[in-house]
Design a protein around this motif. Structure first.
Motif, PDB file in Angstrom:
ATOM      1  N   UNK A 398       4.640  20.952  53.501  1.00 25.13           N
ATOM      2  CA  UNK A 398       5.898  20.225  53.671  1.00 25.13           C
ATOM      3  C   UNK A 398       6.486  19.712  52.364  1.00 25.13           C
ATOM      4  N   UNK A 399       5.688  19.612  51.327  1.00 23.19           N
ATOM      5  CA  UNK A 399       6.166  18.961  50.107  1.00 23.19           C
ATOM      6  C   UNK A 399       6.993  19.898  49.244  1.00 23.19           C
ATOM      7  N   UNK A 400       8.141  19.452  48.751  1.00 29.87           N
ATOM      8  CA  UNK A 400       8.892  20.254  47.776  1.00 29.87           C
ATOM      9  C   UNK A 400       8.176  20.344  46.437  1.00 29.87           C
ATOM     10  N   UNK A 401       7.152  19.499  46.230  1.00 31.44           N
ATOM     11  CA  UNK A 401       6.380  19.518  44.990  1.00 31.44           C
ATOM     12  C   UNK A 401       5.118  20.361  45.099  1.00 31.44           C
ATOM     13  N   UNK A 402       4.859  20.944  46.267  1.00 32.29           N
ATOM     14  CA  UNK A 402       3.647  21.724  46.419  1.00 32.29           C
ATOM     15  C   UNK A 402       2.450  20.838  46.697  1.00 32.29           C
ATOM     16  N   UNK A 403       1.250  21.264  46.275  1.00 35.48           N
ATOM     17  CA  UNK A 403       0.052  20.479  46.580  1.00 35.48           C
ATOM     18  C   UNK A 403       0.160  19.049  46.069  1.00 35.48           C
ATOM     19  N   UNK A 446       2.904  29.033  44.557  1.00 32.21           N
ATOM     20  CA  UNK A 446       4.121  28.711  43.810  1.00 32.21           C
ATOM     21  C   UNK A 446       3.812  27.752  42.668  1.00 32.21           C
ATOM     22  N   UNK A 447       3.009  26.724  42.942  1.00 28.98           N
ATOM     23  CA  UNK A 447       2.620  25.799  41.885  1.00 28.98           C
ATOM     24  C   UNK A 447       1.811  26.523  40.808  1.00 28.98           C
ATOM     25  N   UNK A 454       9.684  23.336  40.891  1.00 34.42           N
ATOM     26  CA  UNK A 454      10.037  21.975  40.485  1.00 34.42           C
ATOM     27  C   UNK A 454       8.839  21.214  39.937  1.00 34.42           C
ATOM     28  N   UNK A 455       9.031  20.561  38.792  1.00 34.41           N
ATOM     29  CA  UNK A 455       7.992  19.716  38.213  1.00 34.41           C
ATOM     30  C   UNK A 455       8.292  18.256  38.518  1.00 34.41           C
ATOM     31  N   UNK A 461       5.028  20.209  31.731  1.00 37.08           N
ATOM     32  CA  UNK A 461       4.434  21.125  30.765  1.00 37.08           C
ATOM     33  C   UNK A 461       3.823  22.372  31.354  1.00 37.08           C
ATOM     34  N   UNK A 462       4.024  22.617  32.657  1.00 36.09           N
ATOM     35  CA  UNK A 462       3.415  23.809  33.264  1.00 36.09           C
ATOM     36  C   UNK A 462       3.930  25.091  32.619  1.00 36.09           C
ATOM     37  N   UNK A 463       5.230  25.116  32.276  1.00 38.07           N
ATOM     38  CA  UNK A 463       5.785  26.319  31.664  1.00 38.07           C
ATOM     39  C   UNK A 463       5.100  26.648  30.356  1.00 38.07           C
ATOM     40  N   UNK A 464       4.939  25.640  29.495  1.00 33.30           N
ATOM     41  CA  UNK A 464       4.235  25.852  28.220  1.00 33.30           C
ATOM     42  C   UNK A 464       2.781  26.231  28.457  1.00 33.30           C
TER      43      UNK A 464
END
Length: 771
Positions: A398-403, A446-447, A454-455, A461-464
């Motif tokens: 349910x979370x838009x942020x994932x886990x 997705x995370x 979305x972070x 910093x997930x992208x880096x």
């Protein structure tokens, strides 16, 4: 001495003198864990509270001594010495505060609408207090205006009993009361309303923008006696016209006046809900009558069953009290979040209804509790572990942020870093807890792989991280710790991917979980900030919290370079090789525990309980005492664990080093005092330490008992000489969860000198090699 005398005074005849008809709690025999002291952790920086609640209950009905400042995170601090009133929701042991909903103030003092201060309680409705007593499910105190206040609770309803002296009195409901950071701050409150219906039920709703920014709370309150007058107060404490039955605004209050409050005790029952007032009204059905003593008796029996899950003998009386208190605090959360009809607010901010037999929970302090609290649940409360796993899967969906990271009251706080709900799921899957892990996998994936996902504060910093293999210190705060935490979550997600059949994803995540290497510089043997161009921080000092002089720009999360160096749990033999082998790594651990306990001026108070640079009062390095087992020096683990169990915990208000962190500090003590600890919970194994008690009995499943014996145990005999499992010699310095949950007897023979037990390479604990 004062507290010991107080407990003795209140245990027997003083109950009659106080006018209470609640029977005294039966004394626990010495062969059990003893009685918990609910004041352990209420001083120092433990941030616990002494009020009435049920195991994992939605209501925590407790006195509030303050509502601003760090040591008011739970609403109570033993040093404050005056009580504002009694509110219905509290956090236990956190380092950030929220909640403190629906404050009830019973008093014979003149009406005051502001609380006053701890320095000047006479300036408001605060009251000094005496004769304080707390036990599981029941709290009592005498307020300075002469009111005897007693509290108990069901899962979703708080029940108060107030005994007044003859004459007039009133009960104030301060619906503007909540946790603040400073005395001057006014937390934003929206959509607040209070109303009383023709049947005398007072109800209210509000939205609070604090830590769980935007959470809603609804309540319904019944009194055993109708007040003689009701006065509502709106914003700025402006009184509403006499005879009004409701008020709306932001910061609301209502006073209930009784011309002769002392003619009979006044009981107040308050149901709460995060969904709506109808849910709060339904909660009142948990207390269908006004039999306060019956509710207390049910609460006591419920807690007795929980505390009976672990029985110990031996040790000192203080250590048995510490064990019982730790068990109590471990069973306080996560907290129930679904109404009686199964409705709850999801992380998508919408109302959902659960299938029959399912429950929603809140207050998951996952950065802390994945380490010991959740493993403790899988061992002695597998039914609750299953509930939590099912709930975390739903929240992940349910979370838009994932886990989830730190979900509170239907909101993702994004507190700390990483998304360690995946660790709880991976541990549960490895230990055979049945759940639909595949349902959570799309949002977990997705995370894991979507750089555009979305972070929030926890996942910066997930992208880096995905591009460089580490998080650059010149781009993102707490870069070193984030890299390490994300790598551990990669490891946990790989386990889940394997379980749901996503083999390619599992292989990619397992490889990426080795990214910890990119922030641990083998040339100096420390976790070290690294910049976008690949350079290491040149002027490195492991005592410091980061390369930037600004206090809030740190390269580590509540740690320094020393503590972060040991923040690898899932690839320990890879880490040992990274340091140059067993001897070099053992020397490094020695330096960690034996170095000077100096910290920089900008160190947060969370870094507490120092032994050398090891900080027992905070979580990142709490597995470090057990790392000696992986290099063939388990006797050093045994000595250090025994030292920590005896030095870091006391049967005293200042009895917890650092925040209790929703039971994590307590769970560390329980498992370590039993003689084993999950260094990496996802492996499903426990590393042996040094059992504190002569015997312990744990209920580990339906009809199954695990008995732990420490033969020849004594304060000066912390070293394991040999181990037997179900009567047979056991050479490994670890044991699997699947063995312990079958029940049986684990026997340690203890001695005064180190032995060779568990030192052979084949007897060292397993750890997956991730490349």
């Amino acid at each position: 001495m004062f507290r010991a005398n107080r407990r003795e005074l209140l245990a027997g005849s003083a109950l009659v003198a106080l006018g209470s008809t609640v029977p005294a709690m039966a004394a626990a025999p010495d062969t059990m864990a003893g009685k918990p002291d609910l004041f352990v952790g209420t001083g120092g920086h433990g941030h616990t509270f002494p009020g009435a609640t049920l195991p994992f209950g939605m209501v925590q009905l407790s006195p509030d001594t303050n509502n601003f400042g760090w040591d008011a995170c739970s609403g109570y601090h033993q040093s404050d010495r005056s009580i504002m009133g009694f509110s219905h929701t509290h956090l236990s042991g956190t380092g950030i505060g929220d909640m403190l909903d629906v404050l009830v103030v019973p008093t014979r003092k003149p009406l005051a609408l502001a609380p006053g201060t701890t320095q000047d309680p006479d300036a408001g409705y605060r009251q000094r207090y005496s004769e304080e007593h707390a036990e599981p499910g029941y709290y009592r105190v005498r307020l300075e205006s002469g009111v005897l206040a007693e509290l108990t609770a069901t899962e979703r309803t708080g029940l108060h009993r107030y005994t007044f002296a003859k004459g007039p009195a009133h009960i104030l409901i301060d619906f503007a009361h909540c946790k603040q950071e400073t005395a001057e701050e006014l937390v934003r409150i929206e959509d607040a309303s209070l109303q009383i219906d023709r049947n005398g039920v007072l109800s209210g709703s509000r939205q609070v923008f604090r830590w769980a920014e935007g959470r809603r709370i609804h309540f319904a309150m019944q009194l055993s006696r109708k007040p003689d007058r009701v006065q509502f107060f709106g914003d700025d404490d402006k009184p509403v016209a006499a005879g009004a039955s409701r008020v709306a605004g932001h910061r609301l209050k209502v006073a209930l006046f009784f011309d002769d409050a002392g003619s009979a005790p006044i009981l107040v029952k308050t149901g709460i809900s995060a969904v709506d007032v109808a849910g709060a009204r339904q909660a009142l059905a948990e207390v269908p009558d006004w039999d306060f003593n019956r509710v207390v008796s049910v609460a006591r029996r419920t807690w007795a069953q929980e505390l009976d899950l672990v029985r110990v003998s031996g040790g000192t009386p203080a250590q048995r009290t510490i064990m019982a208190s730790a068990l109590y605090h471990s069973f306080m959360g996560p907290t129930l979040f679904s109404d009686r009809d199964g409705r709850y607010v999801g992380l998508d901010k919408t109302v959902h209804t659960l299938p029959a037999g399912e429950f929603a929970y809140s207050a998951y302090s996952l950065w802390d509790t994945y380490r010991a609290l959740h493993p403790l649940m899988t061992l002695i409360r597998p039914d609750m572990a299953r509930r939590f796993v099912h709930d975390l899967i739903r929240q992940t969906q349910q979370s838009p942020d994932g886990p989830p990271t730190w979900p509170l009251q239907g909101y993702e706080t994004g507190c700390m870093n990483g998304w360690h709900s995946v660790v709880v799921l991976a541990e549960a899957q490895a230990k055979g807890i049945d759940a639909d892990y595949a349902a959570a996998w799309p949002n977990i994936r997705r995370r894991a792989f979507d750089a555009g996902f979305k972070d929030n504060r926890a996942t910066l910093g997930r992208g880096e991280y995905m591009k460089l293999g580490y998080i650059p210190a010149d781009k993102v705060k707490e870069s070193v710790s984030r890299t390490q935490e994300y790598a551990y979550d990669d490891h946990a997600m790989a386990i889940i991917a394997d379980a749901v059949g996503a083999k390619q994803d599992a292989a990619a995540l397992r490889k990426r979980s080795g990214n910890w290497r990119n922030v641990i510089d083998p040339s100096i043997g420390f976790a070290r900030p690294r910049f976008s161009d690949g350079r290491w921080w040149t002027h490195y000092d492991p005592i410091q919290l980061g390369h930037m002089p600004q206090p809030r720009w740190r390269d580590y999360t509540e740690a320094n370079g020393w503590q972060a160096t040991f923040l690898v749990q899932h690839d320990l033999y890879g880490l040992i090789d990274h340091f140059g082998g067993d001897a070099a790594y053992e020397k490094k651990i020695d330096s960690f525990f034996n170095g000077p306990s100096t910290l920089p001026a900008n160190a947060p108070p969370d870094i507490a309980g120092l032994v050398g640079q090891y900080a027992h009062g905070n979580e990142p390095d709490q597995h470090a005492p057990y790392l000696y087992a992986y290099v063939g020096a388990p006797w050093k683990t045994q000595a250090m664990v025994r030292r920590l169990c005896t030095e870091m915990y006391k049967d005293d208000p200042d009895g917890v080093i650092g925040n209790d962190d929703c039971g994590q500090m307590s769970a560390w003590f329980i498992l370590s005092a039993l003689g084993f600890y999950p260094v990496d919970p996802t492996t499903g194994v426990y590393v042996f330490g040094s059992p504190l008690f002569d015997t312990a009995e744990l209920r580990v499943g339906e009809g199954k008992t695990l008995r732990v014996r420490a033969v020849g145990n004594a304060p000066d005999r912390p070293y394991v000489q040999s181990v037997r499992w179900n009567g047979r010699p056991w050479t490994r310095n670890w044991i699997a969860h699947r063995d312990l949950i079958q029940g049986g007897e684990l026997e340690f023979t203890m001695g005064a000198r180190p032995s060779r037990f568990g030192t052979a390479r084949e007897d060292r604990p397993p750890s997956p090699r991730n490349t």
